[in-house]
Design a protein around this motif. Structure first.
Motif, PDB file in Angstrom:
ATOM      1  N   UNK A 238       0.757  -1.727   0.070  1.00  0.00           N
ATOM      2  CA  UNK A 238      -0.013   0.225   0.099  1.00  0.00           C
ATOM      3  C   UNK A 238       0.973   1.335  -0.181  1.00  0.00           C
ATOM      4  N   UNK A 239       1.703   0.796   0.552  1.00  0.00           N
ATOM      5  CA  UNK A 239       2.931   2.551   1.318  1.00  0.00           C
ATOM      6  C   UNK A 239       3.635   2.473  -0.420  1.00  0.00           C
ATOM      7  N   UNK A 240       4.167   1.521  -0.728  1.00  0.00           N
ATOM      8  CA  UNK A 240       5.067   1.729  -1.876  1.00  0.00           C
ATOM      9  C   UNK A 240       4.004   2.367  -3.178  1.00  0.00           C
ATOM     10  N   UNK A 241       3.281   1.870  -3.364  1.00  0.00           N
ATOM     11  CA  UNK A 241       2.637   2.000  -4.626  1.00  0.00           C
ATOM     12  C   UNK A 241       1.321   2.736  -5.497  1.00  0.00           C
ATOM     13  N   UNK A 242       0.036   2.769  -3.846  1.00  0.00           N
ATOM     14  CA  UNK A 242      -0.014   4.078  -4.219  1.00  0.00           C
ATOM     15  C   UNK A 242      -0.749   5.457  -3.195  1.00  0.00           C
ATOM     16  N   UNK A 243      -0.607   6.131  -4.593  1.00  0.00           N
ATOM     17  CA  UNK A 243      -0.932   7.411  -3.431  1.00  0.00           C
ATOM     18  C   UNK A 243      -1.383   7.622  -2.248  1.00  0.00           C
ATOM     19  N   UNK A 244      -0.938   8.330  -1.917  1.00  0.00           N
ATOM     20  CA  UNK A 244      -2.039   8.407  -0.554  1.00  0.00           C
ATOM     21  C   UNK A 244      -3.155   9.241  -0.093  1.00  0.00           C
ATOM     22  N   UNK A 249      -1.428  15.988  -6.053  1.00  0.00           N
ATOM     23  CA  UNK A 249      -2.891  17.118  -5.763  1.00  0.00           C
ATOM     24  C   UNK A 249      -4.137  16.066  -5.326  1.00  0.00           C
ATOM     25  N   UNK A 250      -4.897  16.493  -5.172  1.00  0.00           N
ATOM     26  CA  UNK A 250      -6.657  15.312  -4.814  1.00  0.00           C
ATOM     27  C   UNK A 250      -6.884  14.302  -6.036  1.00  0.00           C
ATOM     28  N   UNK A 251      -6.514  14.798  -7.324  1.00  0.00           N
ATOM     29  CA  UNK A 251      -7.161  13.887  -8.365  1.00  0.00           C
ATOM     30  C   UNK A 251      -6.230  12.554  -8.196  1.00  0.00           C
ATOM     31  N   UNK A 252      -5.368  12.543  -8.024  1.00  0.00           N
ATOM     32  CA  UNK A 252      -4.547  11.460  -8.128  1.00  0.00           C
ATOM     33  C   UNK A 252      -4.497  10.730  -6.451  1.00  0.00           C
TER      34      UNK A 252
END
Length: 410
Positions: A238-244, A249-252
């Motif tokens: 989760x920490x390595x792949x997804x934008x938190x 920006x919020x859209x990502x």
């Protein structure tokens, strides 16, 4: 149909099909795209499929250049692609309808009747969507993520613009090359007048295992590849792949960043190297994939163990030492594929190698330091990076009422 473009007709038909409506000459009835079917990977969700999804055997990666000056047309294309992708991944024709017997069919037809073959389609945007040649193309420069960088030049790069860059990308993966090809072919047709293909890359024989259930595959050098890759079940995924959810920006948020590299292997030179030299170059045994000094493939790599001569068993310039994610505190998800594209007419040698794909939360903190460290990799004698691109991969569309990229263009 005077005054209506062919693409406009298909986009309208897609929208109608999305709510189960079909009308006009030559209409046929197809399955509802939300009906479960054998071999289907659901398209809608929090994240785009094709990232955490178990990696299938085939790839067609496509990068596009936008030809329109209209921001609205770009947003409309992504809306059209969203609806089409849901149908294609369900094993349906790209649109439930036709323009009539005197017009080309709305779907090219080569996948009709075939199973979805676990097709996944993931979409993203490149840095040049926001700014090209210093120009804010669509009024979106202020929304460009800081993590969506133009990659720096790395030692040994010989990048060919014909295999690099792009405003948009589509990653199509599946277990049937005809299904994968059909998807990109029809998405490209839908883009006419708005975007054109810049480059494509086919791939076969995945070079990573992305779930614990998958056996580690071998690359074209004959070595097992991706033994210590991130898996969706591992704590660092989760920490390595997804934008938190707190990242800008919020859209990502919920999306990811993908770096792709076309890596040419000097196959003929490699095939003349001794087995010992090959194993010292990689840092693993070729037969069973165990790290040098280890007993089995998944044994932890001990970078401190030394041989009878007092030298490290895993050489200082071995690939596994320099690329070891755990040792350097870097986690990214690899989903690469082998490729072979015939013969290089300039050299008469095979044009073959690895199409490297890596998903991550931030290339500045993950891919760039890793690739910089590989400048002294012994493997560089046998490989050359000839293509490169980076894209911001949208978060998923939660359901049929959402479109990919809608928050970017809002």
């Amino acid at each position: 149909m005077a005054g209506i473009s062919r693409r406009g007709f298909i986009a309208g038909a897609l929208s109608a099909a999305g709510v189960g409506v079909a009308a006009g000459a030559g209409v046929y009835v197809a399955r509802d795209p939300d009906t479960p079917s054998r071999g289907r990977v659901p398209f809608y969700g929090m994240h785009q499929a094709g990232i955490a999804t178990a990696q299938p055997d085939r790839l067609l990666f496509a990068a596009y250049d936008l030809t329109t000056e209209s921001r609205e047309e770009v947003a409309d294309l992504l809306h059209t692609w969203t609806i089409a992708a849901n149908r294609l991944t369900a094993g349906l024709e790209v649109v439930d309808g036709t323009e009539g017997p005197l017009a080309p069919p709305a779907d090219t037809g080569e996948a009709t009747g075939l199973d979805p073959a676990q097709l996944t389609l993931a979409f993203g945007v490149g840095p040049s969507l926001f700014v090209r040649d210093g120009r804010d193309r669509y009024g979106l420069a202020g929304r460009r993520p800081e993590a969506l960088i133009d990659l720096p030049a790395f030692p040994g790069d010989a990048l060919d613009p014909r295999h690099s860059g792009g405003d948009l990308c589509v990653q199509a993966c599946g277990n049937d090359p005809q299904v994968v090809y059909h998807a990109v072919r029809n998405l490209t047709r839908l883009a006419r007048g708005v975007a054109v293909l810049r480059w494509t890359q086919t791939g076969f024989g995945r070079t990573s295992s992305t779930t614990s259930a998958q056996e580690t595959p071998r690359n074209l050098m004959g070595f097992k590849d991706g033994t210590n890759n991130l898996h969706a079940s591992t704590p660092d995924f989760e920490a390595g792949v997804w934008v938190r959810p707190t990242d800008d920006p919020s859209w990502m948020r919920g999306g990811s960043y993908v770096v792709v590299r076309r890596i040419r292997m000097r196959i003929e030179v490699w095939d003349r190297a001794s087995l010992l030299d090959q194993e010292l170059t990689i840092g693993r045994r070729k037969l069973d994939g165990a790290p040098l000094g280890g007993r089995e493939e998944r044994a932890p790599i001990d970078l401190e163990v030394r041989g009878a001569n007092g030298q490290p068993v895993v050489p200082g310039d071995a690939h596994v030492r320099l690329a070891n994610q755990a040792a350097h505190g870097i986690s990214l998800l690899r989903r690469g594929y082998s490729f072979t594209d015939g013969v290089d007419p300039r050299t008469g040698q095979l044009d073959a190698g690895l199409f490297f794909i890596a998903f991550q939360r931030d290339p500045r903190e993950q891919f760039v330091p890793m690739q910089s460290r590989l400048a002294s990799d012994a493997l560089n004698e046998y490989i050359q990076h000839v293509g490169s691109a980076v894209f911001a991969v949208f978060p998923g569309a939660p359901d049929a009422s959402h479109s990919l990229g809608a928050n970017l263009f809002a």
